[in-house]
Design a protein around this motif. Sequence first.
Motif, PDB file in Angstrom:
ATOM      1  N   GLU A 186       0.795  -1.224   0.000  1.00  0.00           N
ATOM      2  CA  GLU A 186       0.000   0.000   0.000  1.00  0.00           C
ATOM      3  C   GLU A 186       0.831   1.280   0.000  1.00  0.00           C
ATOM      4  OE1 GLU A 186      -3.109   0.063   2.932  1.00  0.00           O
ATOM      5  OE2 GLU A 186      -3.489  -2.091   2.711  1.00  0.00           O
ATOM      6  N   ARG A 187       2.132   1.179   0.261  1.00  0.00           N
ATOM      7  CA  ARG A 187       2.974   2.383   0.264  1.00  0.00           C
ATOM      8  C   ARG A 187       3.720   2.569  -1.055  1.00  0.00           C
ATOM      9  NH1 ARG A 187       3.277   0.424   5.631  1.00  0.00           N
ATOM     10  NH2 ARG A 187       4.975  -0.998   5.037  1.00  0.00           N
ATOM     11  N   ILE A 188       3.607   1.608  -1.970  1.00  0.00           N
ATOM     12  CA  ILE A 188       4.247   1.721  -3.284  1.00  0.00           C
ATOM     13  C   ILE A 188       3.463   2.705  -4.139  1.00  0.00           C
ATOM     14  CG2 ILE A 188       4.801   0.491  -5.418  1.00  0.00           C
ATOM     15  CD1 ILE A 188       5.255  -2.015  -3.710  1.00  0.00           C
ATOM     16  N   VAL A 189       4.182   3.623  -4.806  1.00  0.00           N
ATOM     17  CA  VAL A 189       3.512   4.604  -5.663  1.00  0.00           C
ATOM     18  C   VAL A 189       3.816   4.387  -7.142  1.00  0.00           C
ATOM     19  CG1 VAL A 189       3.412   6.334  -3.830  1.00  0.00           C
ATOM     20  CG2 VAL A 189       5.373   6.318  -5.380  1.00  0.00           C
ATOM     21  N   ALA A 190       4.921   3.709  -7.462  1.00  0.00           N
ATOM     22  CA  ALA A 190       5.265   3.426  -8.855  1.00  0.00           C
ATOM     23  C   ALA A 190       6.384   2.389  -8.879  1.00  0.00           C
ATOM     24  CB  ALA A 190       5.701   4.689  -9.585  1.00  0.00           C
ATOM     25  N   HIS A 194      13.530  -2.057 -12.831  1.00  0.00           N
ATOM     26  CA  HIS A 194      14.763  -1.944 -12.053  1.00  0.00           C
ATOM     27  C   HIS A 194      14.678  -1.031 -10.835  1.00  0.00           C
ATOM     28  CE1 HIS A 194      16.169  -3.235 -16.112  1.00  0.00           C
ATOM     29  NE2 HIS A 194      16.941  -4.015 -15.387  1.00  0.00           N
ATOM     30  N   PHE A 195      13.533  -0.353 -10.633  1.00  0.00           N
ATOM     31  CA  PHE A 195      13.415   0.583  -9.508  1.00  0.00           C
ATOM     32  C   PHE A 195      12.045   0.469  -8.858  1.00  0.00           C
ATOM     33  CE2 PHE A 195      16.557   2.418 -12.343  1.00  0.00           C
ATOM     34  CZ  PHE A 195      17.574   2.797 -11.466  1.00  0.00           C
ATOM     35  N   LEU A 196      12.017   0.757  -7.561  1.00  0.00           N
ATOM     36  CA  LEU A 196      10.771   0.801  -6.818  1.00  0.00           C
ATOM     37  C   LEU A 196      10.649   2.170  -6.163  1.00  0.00           C
ATOM     38  CD1 LEU A 196       8.364  -1.060  -5.938  1.00  0.00           C
ATOM     39  CD2 LEU A 196       9.579  -1.331  -3.751  1.00  0.00           C
ATOM     40  N   ALA A 197       9.488   2.812  -6.332  1.00  0.00           N
ATOM     41  CA  ALA A 197       9.205   4.102  -5.714  1.00  0.00           C
ATOM     42  C   ALA A 197       8.110   3.908  -4.676  1.00  0.00           C
ATOM     43  CB  ALA A 197       8.771   5.128  -6.765  1.00  0.00           C
ATOM     44  N   PHE A 198       8.353   4.360  -3.459  1.00  0.00           N
ATOM     45  CA  PHE A 198       7.399   4.169  -2.380  1.00  0.00           C
ATOM     46  C   PHE A 198       7.593   5.249  -1.329  1.00  0.00           C
ATOM     47  CE2 PHE A 198      11.251   1.756  -1.674  1.00  0.00           C
ATOM     48  CZ  PHE A 198      11.589   1.992  -0.350  1.00  0.00           C
ATOM     49  N   ILE A 199       6.567   5.460  -0.516  1.00  0.00           N
ATOM     50  CA  ILE A 199       6.694   6.330   0.660  1.00  0.00           C
ATOM     51  C   ILE A 199       6.997   5.396   1.828  1.00  0.00           C
ATOM     52  CG2 ILE A 199       5.589   8.042   2.127  1.00  0.00           C
ATOM     53  CD1 ILE A 199       3.808   8.841  -0.163  1.00  0.00           C
ATOM     54  N   PRO A 200       8.189   5.437   2.379  1.00  0.00           N
ATOM     55  CA  PRO A 200       8.592   4.429   3.357  1.00  0.00           C
ATOM     56  C   PRO A 200       7.722   4.411   4.613  1.00  0.00           C
ATOM     57  CG  PRO A 200      10.482   5.697   2.594  1.00  0.00           C
ATOM     58  CD  PRO A 200       9.264   6.398   2.097  1.00  0.00           C
ATOM     59  N   PHE A 201       7.624   3.257   5.195  1.00  0.00           N
ATOM     60  CA  PHE A 201       6.959   3.031   6.475  1.00  0.00           C
ATOM     61  C   PHE A 201       7.397   4.037   7.522  1.00  0.00           C
ATOM     62  CE2 PHE A 201       7.485   0.919  10.643  1.00  0.00           C
ATOM     63  CZ  PHE A 201       6.185   0.544  10.913  1.00  0.00           C
TER      64      PHE A 201
END
Length: 328
Positions: A186-190, A194-201
């Motif tokens: 649920e915190r992943i935005v894109a 090769h990359f993961l974009a998220f708002i960290p816990f």
Amino acid sequence: MAELRYNPLLKDWTMVASSRQNRPHMPKDYCPFCPGSGKVPDHYDVHVYHNDFPVLSPEPPTPDAVGGGIYETREAYGACEVILYSPGHHDTIPDLSRNHMNKLVDLWSQTYESLLQDAKHEYVMIFENRGEEVGVTMPHPHGQIYAYPFIPLKVKTELASCKEHYERHHRNLFDDIIQEEKRFGERIVAETAHFLAFIPFFTDYPFGVYVVSKAKKTSLTQFTEQEKYELGYLLQDVVGGMDLLYDRVFPYMMTMHGKPNNEEESYDDFYRFHVEFYPPLRAPDKIKYNASSETGGWAAANPTAVEENARVLRQCIERYRNERGEEK
């Protein structure tokens, strides 16, 4: 005055550059970064501009005789480069074509690699300040690259934590962060290959996105052309989505964290290249200020719900992608 002053309480260095007080606010009818100003080429796509008010320089002055005892000073040796994103005065990262963004990532990489050639540059950081809310005095879209004669404390702390985790668990801490973020979801935005974009816990900024390399890469110069391309358009998607949160140019501080300039140690097993965003807005008209507890105690506090922020930003990124349509 331009020098480094040692902080014995934190085992860190403070950069002192009183000349930066004289940085001007540009008049509305003149911009030195626009073609025709006489300060930059008349024709360019992306461009390196030597900072007019550097806090670090290759020929620093002798420090003032104000130290003594436990108060140590050093020359403010290093480099401060300005990276111009476009000749367009209002063309921020989301406005660039995919091809133009490739050129920007290449310039970041080339300048970064060039600064690493000086062994005195212990750490090189690519970053951007965007918006008056974070103190920007030059509105023409640009970022910066600093070459420090020391490793900044935040990076040093990250490195120590990652190394400790690896020695204890024999796993890369960023792999475990990615695994947990993907498990929860649920915190992943894109995401790209090769990359993961998220708002960290654990973020203390409402929309404090991290973009992390999935591969065991610790430097921008280690990426393939495909990886650099993906990083560029993922950054465009993230910032483009941020701009749609409140339908305005979204202010932020953005930094790229890679390994130090130290060939004697390999960081690949326990560290990872990543990008950190620090956007100060917590509402359309409200800024998240650091209060006494946060500034004086480094006791981070987030006044918003991370998972809800991620949901909203994820939707805005999808809207940005849809509105952008085909390649520009």
